[in-house]
Enzyme design. Structure first.
Site: not given
Lengths: 243, 172
Positions: B49, B90, B115
């Site tokens: 990701s 992230h 998210d």
């Protein structure tokens, strides 16, 4: 008496470990009292460091990182100090001592440091080096003795340890041991077994075959030849061989 | 070597040496943890990701102290979703407010949406407390071994078998 355990003759660490163990047994069998202070201190330091880390693991596992951060920090610092102390102890205080003890009457102290050395030339047996400090408790005088012999003097070609020649080396090299074991002190000085050539000569004509060593072990003390000045004879033989 | 076990003190020293190897490794990990103030100062990237910045198997080094400045937009952080034990790597894309109670929103570079769906039900934003560290350095690909081991457990048996073989062969 020949030990029934065989070790690899090419593994210097094994040779030295077996010889060290034999030295401990021999000295203790002569009535010297072994002092365990060095080893006990090392064990105390090491185990307390281990227990500290086990405790740290336990509280971190049970209560999580965040709530026990402060304790973990203290534990890490303490552990570093303990480990540092342990390393210092091993390197500077123990210095490779394998035996520390005193005579029964407490008048003399003895300390033995052992080391091994690879042979100078290919095909020769590795060397066993001993440094022995004998201290008179009252006068504080320390007699330093250094011995350097080849492992092939007390290991036969197949890797069996033979006690008699080794004990003779010690009895003739260290006066204190010679006093405690007069039988060995006047025994036949062991020839440089194998003439230093492990690979070839051990295969063909070993300096000591198993039979010869057994014969020596059983009939020692009576048939001595170079005996009278056993100590100095040994020294000369040693010097000659080192070339 | 086995003959040394006859003497209880020698056996204790052998045991202690083995124990000290384990405990030193553990304490080094804990020391790193305390210095960085992160419960897990080294993590492995598990998903794609964050491509192209990080690939699966990269090893990330985390720092969890705000010495110079607060955690800000643009930093790549690692956080655990409340209740789950999987660390997510992230980037912070939004910050509302200032200080430890500021609300933070994260999004993977390679993801379409932010998210919000990943957070625990009822939680719309992260706070500083949820973050276990910001990435300050990384080594590519090194962590792939751990991914392989966890996805193919039989590999663990193979590795242990190989190590056992090496130990036995060394004795001879």
């Amino acid at each position: 008496m020949a030990s029934t355990e065989k070790i690899t003759v090419y593994n210097v660490a094994d040779l030295r470990a077996t010889t060290d163990d034999a030295l401990l047994n021999y000295l203790n069998s002569l009535g010297l009292r072994q002092s365990h202070t060095l080893l006990d201190t090392r064990l105390a330091l090491g185990f307390s460091a281990f227990l500290l880390s086990a405790a740290c693991f336990a509280w971190d596992y049970k209560l999580g990182f965040e709530s026990t951060k402060q304790y973990t920090l203290i534990a890490v610092i303490l552990y570093t100090l303990l480990n540092g102390a342990l390393t210092y102890w091993i390197m500077f205080v123990e210095q490779g001592t394998i035996y520390a003890g005193s005579t029964k009457d407490g008048k003399t102290r003895i300390r033995v440091i052992s080391d091994s050395k690879k042979p100078q030339q290919k095909g020769e047996a590795p060397l066993y080096k001993l440094r022995v400090d004998v201290e008179d408790v009252k006068t504080k005088k320390v007699q330093k003795i250094e011995l350097e012999r080849r492992f092939s003097e007390w290991f036969d070609a197949s890797g069996r340890f033979v006690a008699a020649p080794f004990q003779t080396v010690l009895a003739q090299g260290i006066p204190l041991v010679g006093r405690l074991d007069p039988k060995r002190a006047v025994a036949a000085a062991p020839a440089s077994g194998g003439q230093g050539m492990i690979k070839e000569q051990f295969a063909e004509t070993p300096g000591y075959t198993a039979e010869i060593l057994d014969a020596i072990a059983s009939g020692l003390g009576e048939s001595s030849t170079t005996a009278a000045t056993g100590f100095s004879a040994n020294q000369d033989a040693g010097k000659k061989r080192r070339k | 070597m086995l003959s040394g076990l006859a003497n209880p003190r020698q056996a204790a020293v052998q045991l202690m040496n083995f124990g000290l190897i384990l405990s030193t490794a553990f304490m080094m990990w804990k020391g790193l943890s305390v210095i960085t103030d992160s419960p897990s100062p080294i993590v492995v990237v598990l998903s794609g990701s964050m491509e192209p910045a990080f690939q699966r198997g990269d090893l990330l080094f985390l720092w969890n102290r705000n010495v110079v400045a607060e955690t800000s937009v643009g930093e790549i952080v690692v956080y655990n979703v409340k209740g789950k034990d999987i660390p997510i790597v992230h980037r912070i894309v939004r910050k509302f407010g200032k200080g430890p109670e500021a609300k933070l929103l994260t999004k993977g570079d390679n993801n379409v949406s932010d998210d919000t769906e990943l957070y625990a039900s009822g939680q719309d934003y992260l706070v500083r407390k949820d973050i276990i560290g910001s990435v300050f350095a990384y080594i590519p690909f090194v962590g792939y071994v751990t991914i392989l081991l966890s996805e193919h457990p039989w590999l663990k048996t193979v590795m242990l078998g190989l190590m056992g073989l090496v130990v036995v062969l060394q004795r001879e």
